[in-house]
Design an enzyme around this catalytic site. Sequence first.
Site, PDB file in Angstrom:
ATOM      1  N   LYS A 219       7.126  -3.549 -10.041  1.00 26.20           N
ATOM      2  CA  LYS A 219       6.639  -3.547  -8.998  1.00 26.20           C
ATOM      3  C   LYS A 219       5.583  -3.517  -8.623  1.00 26.20           C
ATOM      4  O   LYS A 219       4.768  -4.748  -8.453  1.00 26.20           O
ATOM      5  CB  LYS A 219       7.585  -2.591  -8.384  1.00 26.20           C
ATOM      6  CG  LYS A 219       7.223  -2.364  -6.948  1.00 26.20           C
ATOM      7  CD  LYS A 219       8.108  -2.016  -5.481  1.00 26.20           C
ATOM      8  CE  LYS A 219       7.187  -0.625  -5.145  1.00 26.20           C
ATOM      9  NZ  LYS A 219       6.518  -0.549  -4.702  1.00 26.20           N
ATOM     10  N   ASN A 220       4.208  -2.477  -9.324  1.00 31.27           N
ATOM     11  CA  ASN A 220       3.361  -2.474  -8.353  1.00 31.27           C
ATOM     12  C   ASN A 220       2.404  -3.108  -9.766  1.00 31.27           C
ATOM     13  O   ASN A 220       1.017  -2.729  -9.305  1.00 31.27           O
ATOM     14  CB  ASN A 220       3.008  -0.945  -8.552  1.00 31.27           C
ATOM     15  CG  ASN A 220       4.114  -0.501  -6.803  1.00 31.27           C
ATOM     16  OD1 ASN A 220       4.249  -1.122  -5.957  1.00 31.27           O
ATOM     17  ND2 ASN A 220       3.933   0.839  -7.032  1.00 31.27           N
TER      18      ASN A 220
ATOM     19  N   CYS B 245       5.442   2.677   3.445  1.00 27.95           N
ATOM     20  CA  CYS B 245       6.421   3.546   3.580  1.00 27.95           C
ATOM     21  C   CYS B 245       6.161   5.171   4.571  1.00 27.95           C
ATOM     22  O   CYS B 245       4.706   5.184   4.638  1.00 27.95           O
ATOM     23  CB  CYS B 245       6.622   4.298   2.007  1.00 27.95           C
ATOM     24  SG  CYS B 245       7.840   3.379   0.981  1.00 27.95           S
TER      25      CYS B 245
ATOM     26  N   ARG C  47      -1.757   5.988   5.711  1.00 27.13           N
ATOM     27  CA  ARG C  47      -1.844   4.782   4.270  1.00 27.13           C
ATOM     28  C   ARG C  47      -3.064   3.866   5.743  1.00 27.13           C
ATOM     29  O   ARG C  47      -2.624   3.288   5.773  1.00 27.13           O
ATOM     30  CB  ARG C  47      -0.799   4.114   4.796  1.00 27.13           C
ATOM     31  CG  ARG C  47       0.304   4.347   4.146  1.00 27.13           C
ATOM     32  CD  ARG C  47       0.695   4.489   2.731  1.00 27.13           C
ATOM     33  NE  ARG C  47       0.493   4.220   1.370  1.00 27.13           N
ATOM     34  CZ  ARG C  47       1.639   4.036   1.274  1.00 27.13           C
ATOM     35  NH1 ARG C  47       2.080   3.585   1.632  1.00 27.13           N
ATOM     36  NH2 ARG C  47       1.176   2.406  -0.056  1.00 27.13           N
TER      37      ARG C  47
ATOM     38  N   ASP D 116       4.458   8.932  -7.560  1.00 29.86           N
ATOM     39  CA  ASP D 116       5.662   8.013  -7.301  1.00 29.86           C
ATOM     40  C   ASP D 116       6.728   8.204  -7.999  1.00 29.86           C
ATOM     41  O   ASP D 116       8.096   8.594  -8.185  1.00 29.86           O
ATOM     42  CB  ASP D 116       5.714   6.834  -8.135  1.00 29.86           C
ATOM     43  CG  ASP D 116       4.971   6.089  -6.795  1.00 29.86           C
ATOM     44  OD1 ASP D 116       4.107   4.747  -7.623  1.00 29.86           O
ATOM     45  OD2 ASP D 116       4.686   6.314  -5.781  1.00 29.86           O
TER      46      ASP D 116
ATOM     47  N   ARG E 183      14.349  -1.970  -3.376  1.00 32.47           N
ATOM     48  CA  ARG E 183      12.984  -2.574  -3.296  1.00 32.47           C
ATOM     49  C   ARG E 183      12.017  -2.327  -4.773  1.00 32.47           C
ATOM     50  O   ARG E 183      11.266  -2.888  -4.871  1.00 32.47           O
ATOM     51  CB  ARG E 183      11.594  -1.697  -2.188  1.00 32.47           C
ATOM     52  CG  ARG E 183      12.175  -2.514  -0.310  1.00 32.47           C
ATOM     53  CD  ARG E 183      11.228  -1.596  -0.337  1.00 32.47           C
ATOM     54  NE  ARG E 183       9.721  -1.590  -0.279  1.00 32.47           N
ATOM     55  CZ  ARG E 183       9.133  -0.772  -0.157  1.00 32.47           C
ATOM     56  NH1 ARG E 183       9.107   0.379   0.954  1.00 32.47           N
ATOM     57  NH2 ARG E 183       7.376  -1.140  -0.171  1.00 32.47           N
TER      58      ARG E 183
HETATM   59  C1  EPZ Z   1      -0.380   2.625  -4.174  1.00 36.28           C
HETATM   60  O1  EPZ Z   1      -0.599   2.784  -3.030  1.00 36.28           O
HETATM   61  C2  EPZ Z   1       0.867   2.246  -4.798  1.00 36.28           C
HETATM   62  N1  EPZ Z   1       1.549   1.232  -4.084  1.00 36.28           N
HETATM   63  C3  EPZ Z   1       1.661   3.157  -4.340  1.00 36.28           C
HETATM   64  O2  EPZ Z   1       2.934   3.036  -5.021  1.00 36.28           O
HETATM   65  C4  EPZ Z   1       1.384   4.468  -4.728  1.00 36.28           C
HETATM   66  O3  EPZ Z   1       1.600   6.222  -4.479  1.00 36.28           O
HETATM   67  C5  EPZ Z   1      -0.196   4.803  -4.960  1.00 36.28           C
HETATM   68  O4  EPZ Z   1      -0.458   3.957  -5.295  1.00 36.28           O
HETATM   69  C6  EPZ Z   1      -0.353   5.566  -5.858  1.00 36.28           C
HETATM   70  O5  EPZ Z   1      -0.344   5.439  -7.140  1.00 36.28           O
HETATM   71  C7  EPZ Z   1       0.950  -0.205  -4.681  1.00 36.28           C
HETATM   72  O6  EPZ Z   1       0.633  -0.519  -5.241  1.00 36.28           O
HETATM   73  C8  EPZ Z   1       1.836  -1.213  -3.989  1.00 36.28           C
HETATM   74  P1  EPZ Z   1      -3.845   4.214  -2.948  1.00 36.28           P
HETATM   75  P2  EPZ Z   1      -1.572   2.243  -2.748  1.00 36.28           P
HETATM   76  O7  EPZ Z   1      -4.816   3.559  -1.709  1.00 36.28           O
HETATM   77  O8  EPZ Z   1      -2.954   1.655  -3.099  1.00 36.28           O
HETATM   78  C9  EPZ Z   1      -6.025   6.795   0.177  1.00 36.28           C
HETATM   79  C10 EPZ Z   1       5.929   3.272  -4.776  1.00 36.28           C
HETATM   80  O9  EPZ Z   1       6.324   4.277  -4.429  1.00 36.28           O
HETATM   81  N2  EPZ Z   1      -6.483   5.766   0.594  1.00 36.28           N
HETATM   82  O10 EPZ Z   1      -4.120   4.440  -4.204  1.00 36.28           O
HETATM   83  O11 EPZ Z   1      -1.808   1.855  -0.845  1.00 36.28           O
HETATM   84  C11 EPZ Z   1      -4.630   7.135   1.214  1.00 36.28           C
HETATM   85  O12 EPZ Z   1      -4.312   7.590   1.943  1.00 36.28           O
HETATM   86  C12 EPZ Z   1       4.093   3.225  -3.639  1.00 36.28           C
HETATM   87  O13 EPZ Z   1       5.880   2.033  -5.244  1.00 36.28           O
HETATM   88  C13 EPZ Z   1      -7.650   5.901   2.484  1.00 36.28           C
HETATM   89  O14 EPZ Z   1      -7.707   6.969   2.290  1.00 36.28           O
HETATM   90  O15 EPZ Z   1      -2.880   4.162  -2.600  1.00 36.28           O
HETATM   91  C14 EPZ Z   1      -3.706   7.828  -0.204  1.00 36.28           C
HETATM   92  O16 EPZ Z   1      -3.955   9.249   0.844  1.00 36.28           O
HETATM   93  C15 EPZ Z   1       4.089   4.494  -2.304  1.00 36.28           C
HETATM   94  N3  EPZ Z   1      -7.918   5.117   2.385  1.00 36.28           N
HETATM   95  C16 EPZ Z   1      -4.844   8.008  -1.537  1.00 36.28           C
HETATM   96  O17 EPZ Z   1      -6.074   6.426  -0.785  1.00 36.28           O
HETATM   97  C17 EPZ Z   1      -8.024   3.579   2.266  1.00 36.28           C
HETATM   98  O18 EPZ Z   1      -8.927   2.381   1.698  1.00 36.28           O
HETATM   99  C18 EPZ Z   1      -4.079   6.772  -2.620  1.00 36.28           C
HETATM  100  O19 EPZ Z   1      -4.054   5.784  -2.199  1.00 36.28           O
HETATM  101  C19 EPZ Z   1      -6.872   3.315   1.445  1.00 36.28           C
HETATM  102  C20 EPZ Z   1      -6.180   4.446   1.006  1.00 36.28           C
END
Ligand code: EPZ
Length: 444
Positions: free
Chosen positions: A32-33, A127, A132, A322, A415
């Site tokens: 998915k990702n 989610c 986020r 995840d 999803r």
């Molecule tokens: C991706 O989310 C995945 N989603 C998530 O999978 C996964 O849990 C996550 O990466 C971590 O591996 C998709 O790829 C669509 P991050 P993402 O940006 O990119 C903080 C699932 O169940 N952050 O790597 O949104 C954020 O709050 C989903 O398939 C900022 O602070 O996650 C988090 O604490 C859930 N500022 C950390 O970074 C920003 O601008 C890592 O989040 C962006 C993120």
Amino acid sequence: MANEIRTNDQFIVEGLGGKKILSGRVRVGGAKNAIIKILAAPVLFHDGFAISNVPEIEDVHQMIRLLEELGGQVEKLEPGHYKLKSDELNSFMLASDLSKRLRASVVLTGPLLARFGEVRFPHPGGCVIGKRPIDMFLDGFQRMGAKITEEEGLYVVKAGDGKLKGAEIFFKIQSVTNTETFMMAAVLAEGKTILKNCALEPEIVSLGEFLIKCGAKIKGLGTPTLEIEGGELLSGEGQEYVTVPDRIEAGSFLVLGAIAASDLIVENCRPDHLDALIDILRSAGVDVEVGDTWVRVKNTEPNKKFTSIDIKTHEYPGFPTDLQAPLSIFLTQAEGQSFIFETIFEGRLNYLEALNRLGAKTKILDAHRAIIDGPTALTGHEIESPDLRAGLAYLLAAIIASGQSVVHNVKYIDRGYEQIEKRLQAIGVKIERRAGNKDNLCLS
Ligand code: EPZ
């Protein structure tokens, strides 16, 4: 693509009561990702390309709708196989409800800004696993020369004199979608972009490798530093992206095998993407055998006790956040106290409380830490999936519990896991989908 689907379906599960009798083979789908970012990539192309091994899941269908709303054309050749065309892309407005509800839509912002010199988008959804934020997206666009204002609840991002400039960007946090968004934006920016402290997830490497095949100049894939030389729109003539197997789906099935199977083979996966989970399962005493495209778990002594373990979620190649929820069900069956340290998201342990209603002994210590005491026999219950991965965890709990469970909010499980009940039935799980009524999709 209709956005009305049966969204309050339920799963009715007759639990195994702790017996480890599932057996057979389960096939893993495309990630998915990975694919929902590839569905943003046509914005970088003047023509388009084909995609295959595409999981038929809600997030994919929503991203396809978003691409069509932007003027992209999507032709379904057969289930899992599509042709994407981008020559008629004509909008940079991500204003529909869809982008609000689908976190992954944020990856479209970079390519749209790079192609059109402007993008308008709402704060993306996601989610209920934390706030986020998107501060790093906004900061990165500014570093590439863009100006950001807000109008009617939308971010309005405009590239300086209509063209993004290459820049050096250090991500204060390793972020999967930030890395993907800026890798794609840099493909069309003027000059060189250097991205530092990038995330290393395999889905990012898979995206980058495909872009390189289509003419992008990207160096450093799989390392924390990416160097991208900006250029013209890419060409996908004759190219087909084959979706990389879903390591989270594969890992979820391996956990199921450990807690409920006599002998389960998870096939069509990438074992090299599962090192962290395989290491954890083996250290807890699970019999895991690794092949080239399959992983097998066996319970030759059904009463063998697994030892409790401390887990810490970490960016790839560490233990993926995840898989934290699915693995917690295994921890309820391990002997002793396990400790969970969820380092990535501050809201990703809340699902544990509901497990106590089934007989688990979990305790949330704070927004990032929890403990689980085991082993505990679980009993069936009605339970509501709060999000995609916790929903899968509840399904695993229902399968090992004794008696019947009703898992609500199957829309979240749909999803990320294509027709999961069919694959579970095939290995011996007594699960039926009870159709809900029509409802507007509310993707979290
Ligand atoms: C991706 O989310 C995945 N989603 C998530 O999978 C996964 O849990 C996550 O990466 C971590 O591996 C998709 O790829 C669509 P991050 P993402 O940006 O990119 C903080 C699932 O169940 N952050 O790597 O949104 C954020 O709050 C989903 O398939 C900022 O602070 O996650 C988090 O604490 C859930 N500022 C950390 O970074 C920003 O601008 C890592 O989040 C962006 C993120």
